[in-house]
Design a protein around this motif. Sequence first.
Motif, PDB file in Angstrom:
ATOM      1  N   LEU A  88       0.827  -1.210   0.000  1.00  0.00           N
ATOM      2  CA  LEU A  88       0.000   0.000   0.000  1.00  0.00           C
ATOM      3  C   LEU A  88       0.862   1.261   0.000  1.00  0.00           C
ATOM      4  N   MET A  91       2.285   1.761  -3.538  1.00  0.00           N
ATOM      5  CA  MET A  91       1.274   2.252  -4.481  1.00  0.00           C
ATOM      6  C   MET A  91       1.060   3.757  -4.287  1.00  0.00           C
ATOM      7  N   ALA A  92       0.870   4.152  -3.025  1.00  0.00           N
ATOM      8  CA  ALA A  92       0.612   5.573  -2.759  1.00  0.00           C
ATOM      9  C   ALA A  92       1.830   6.425  -3.109  1.00  0.00           C
ATOM     10  N   VAL A  95       2.165   6.910  -7.061  1.00  0.00           N
ATOM     11  CA  VAL A  95       1.274   7.897  -7.670  1.00  0.00           C
ATOM     12  C   VAL A  95       1.607   9.301  -7.153  1.00  0.00           C
ATOM     13  N   LEU A 149       2.210   3.905   7.871  1.00  0.00           N
ATOM     14  CA  LEU A 149       2.087   4.265   6.454  1.00  0.00           C
ATOM     15  C   LEU A 149       2.889   5.509   6.074  1.00  0.00           C
ATOM     16  N   PRO A 178      -2.338   0.261 -15.611  1.00  0.00           N
ATOM     17  CA  PRO A 178      -1.736   0.718 -14.352  1.00  0.00           C
ATOM     18  C   PRO A 178      -1.242  -0.432 -13.474  1.00  0.00           C
ATOM     19  N   LEU A 181       1.940  -1.906 -15.043  1.00  0.00           N
ATOM     20  CA  LEU A 181       3.006  -0.914 -14.918  1.00  0.00           C
ATOM     21  C   LEU A 181       3.564  -0.924 -13.505  1.00  0.00           C
TER      22      LEU A 181
ATOM     23  N   MET B  16     -10.111   4.860 -14.038  1.00  0.00           N
ATOM     24  CA  MET B  16      -9.685   3.506 -13.724  1.00  0.00           C
ATOM     25  C   MET B  16      -8.410   3.118 -14.450  1.00  0.00           C
ATOM     26  N   THR B  17      -8.232   3.585 -15.689  1.00  0.00           N
ATOM     27  CA  THR B  17      -7.149   3.040 -16.507  1.00  0.00           C
ATOM     28  C   THR B  17      -5.991   4.009 -16.692  1.00  0.00           C
ATOM     29  N   SER B  18      -6.058   5.187 -16.101  1.00  0.00           N
ATOM     30  CA  SER B  18      -4.921   6.102 -16.181  1.00  0.00           C
ATOM     31  C   SER B  18      -3.663   5.402 -15.692  1.00  0.00           C
ATOM     32  N   SER B  19      -2.521   5.787 -16.229  1.00  0.00           N
ATOM     33  CA  SER B  19      -1.296   5.081 -15.853  1.00  0.00           C
ATOM     34  C   SER B  19      -0.919   5.318 -14.399  1.00  0.00           C
ATOM     35  N   TYR B  20      -1.308   6.482 -13.897  1.00  0.00           N
ATOM     36  CA  TYR B  20      -1.034   6.766 -12.485  1.00  0.00           C
ATOM     37  C   TYR B  20      -2.358   7.018 -11.785  1.00  0.00           C
ATOM     38  N   PRO B  21      -3.137   5.955 -11.590  1.00  0.00           N
ATOM     39  CA  PRO B  21      -4.519   6.160 -11.128  1.00  0.00           C
ATOM     40  C   PRO B  21      -4.562   6.694  -9.704  1.00  0.00           C
ATOM     41  N   VAL B  22      -5.456   7.653  -9.502  1.00  0.00           N
ATOM     42  CA  VAL B  22      -5.602   8.248  -8.181  1.00  0.00           C
ATOM     43  C   VAL B  22      -6.098   7.214  -7.169  1.00  0.00           C
ATOM     44  N   TRP B  23      -6.839   6.194  -7.652  1.00  0.00           N
ATOM     45  CA  TRP B  23      -7.366   5.205  -6.684  1.00  0.00           C
ATOM     46  C   TRP B  23      -6.269   4.334  -6.094  1.00  0.00           C
ATOM     47  N   PHE B  24      -5.038   4.466  -6.553  1.00  0.00           N
ATOM     48  CA  PHE B  24      -3.934   3.778  -5.869  1.00  0.00           C
ATOM     49  C   PHE B  24      -3.764   4.307  -4.441  1.00  0.00           C
ATOM     50  N   TYR B  25      -4.245   5.526  -4.205  1.00  0.00           N
ATOM     51  CA  TYR B  25      -4.207   6.049  -2.832  1.00  0.00           C
ATOM     52  C   TYR B  25      -5.235   5.362  -1.938  1.00  0.00           C
ATOM     53  N   PRO B  27      -6.610   2.265  -0.941  1.00  0.00           N
ATOM     54  CA  PRO B  27      -6.469   1.320   0.181  1.00  0.00           C
ATOM     55  C   PRO B  27      -5.692   1.929   1.350  1.00  0.00           C
ATOM     56  N   ALA B  28      -4.563   2.576   1.050  1.00  0.00           N
ATOM     57  CA  ALA B  28      -3.793   3.210   2.109  1.00  0.00           C
ATOM     58  C   ALA B  28      -4.616   4.305   2.768  1.00  0.00           C
TER      59      ALA B  28
END
Lengths: 275, 299
Positions: A88, A91-92, A95, A149, A178, A181, B16-25, B27-28
């Motif tokens: 996690l 990932m954060a 981005v 975190l 994504p 990648l 959803m499919t952007s290379s640097y998706p904001v939803w990667f934030y 879960p954390a």
Amino acid sequence: MSAARRYLISGSAILLSSVVFLVPFTFILLMALKDRKEASLRSFTLPTTYHFWDNLVEVIQTRNYMLLTAFLNSVILTVTSVTLLVILGAMAGFVLQRHPSKWTGLVNFFVLAGLIIPPAVVPTIWLLQGIKMFKTMHGMIFIEVAYGLSFSVLLFRAFVATIPRELDEAAIMDGAGPFRLFFEIILPLLKPVVSTVIVVQSVAIFNDFTNPLYYLPGNKNVTVQLTLYNFQSQFDTSYNLLFMNILLITIPPLVIFLFFNRQIVAGLTAGAVKG
Amino acid sequence: MKSIEATPRIPFKRWMTSSYPVWFYLPAGVIFFVFFLFPTIASLFFSLTRWTLFDAVFIGLDNYSQFFKEPFLFQGLRNSLIYGVVTSGMKVVLGMMLGVFLTSQIVARDYLRSVVFFPVLVSTVGVGITFTALMHPTQGFINETLELLGVKGPAWLTDPRFALLSVALVDVWKGVGLATVIYIAGINAIPIEYYEASEIDGASSFQQFWNITLPLARPATFTVIILSLIGGLRSFDLIWSMTRGGPGFTTDVIASVIYKQYQAGFYGLSTAGNVVLIVLVAAIIVPLSAFLNKREVEL
């Protein structure tokens, strides 16, 4: 510096550091070898009779093998929390470094807040009770992840900055989404910082005393740091067993130290050079 | 941050499919919000109540006024400040001395670095118990050794005048290794040419330290100050394992007050103490790091 002076200074440094830093560890070892009566004197002397094995067996058997339960619990807690912290956090951090957006400022603020602000204890217990996670291992895992975190994200963000963007672009050109990648291109390249995060966070979580004390009470949930309570009471402390216990729970950090010293130092000094 | 209206709405599929998706934030972010941020925000409310965990009665600022009026509670605040400043100051001074020493040409340098650093990784409670035994007023190793040298050692942990400082000393013993490695990294980053040039100009090693190492290791100093202040102000486990806040309340810090009030069932009061700790740490660390960073830019 002349050679003679160099050896003189080094010699006295070795002597001084041995007294200051090694005496306490030697003391732990000596106490763990003594029998109960001799240990109660708490003197810095060689044992007259050696009881390593007796003490070891007795510590392990105390209160229905509580130390083994504790080691198992601590290992589960540490491994799971650290795994989540790596994935996690990476990932954060990825981005956060790669894609400035309207969220970036807010996320950076939260990262700093998480580093500085001490957690609010009783409201957290109230929350955990509300969602039925008080005194549970998964609740404790989430707590450790939440508290760790910020530090992970900080390390990952700094390291992602050193990976050339051209790599991403090549992968995107080849049609990577994504997920591919991140998990197939970026994450493998983060290996050095991943090992730093693993080592630093596992030592911190394995040695954590305060949070399990609050959020994970109860005999079946005991973690290694809390086992030290077993042999300590105001009137009747078994010092030989207490120090055998300290000795045993010091071994995992010692092993990590021997193998991963460099990663630990790298992680802890990140940011010290450029501020 | 730019205004939100200026950016066109991103369709869900691109999100959803952007290379640097904001939803990667996400879960954390969810874990951080639920288990850290939300309780922190809730603490502001619960600190204003008489609270049983099941129901909360609003009582205004009573908990706070009690916290600041009762000497044994307020002493926690004072002790936290003393403890934070003393440990932080000693770690800066000793860490810098050790850092300079361990980057110089000495024999067994790696061994010495390891020895100084190892206590950082050891269980705090274990260290606390060990030093409690070593600091015993009559039977302890420290006072027995001092006696051999003809000095009568203080009753480290049982004398109210020394107890807090004794715990702080152990904290420094355990934590100075971290300050040292930070200084080692900072000093190693200073270009060697500066030292060579100053040597040609005939600078003494003290002048080199004062005019080169000290100013250029400043980022390391800031890191050590900030890290050890954050740690020192919220310190709990070492104090708890050594003195439990005693003798009397002389070594109680805010974190141990929070724990004691929690154990006694005064949840609202405990939470008020917690808010005081949060405000104290933020009020010291945020301006301090802003100030230190500003100095950095001016250099």
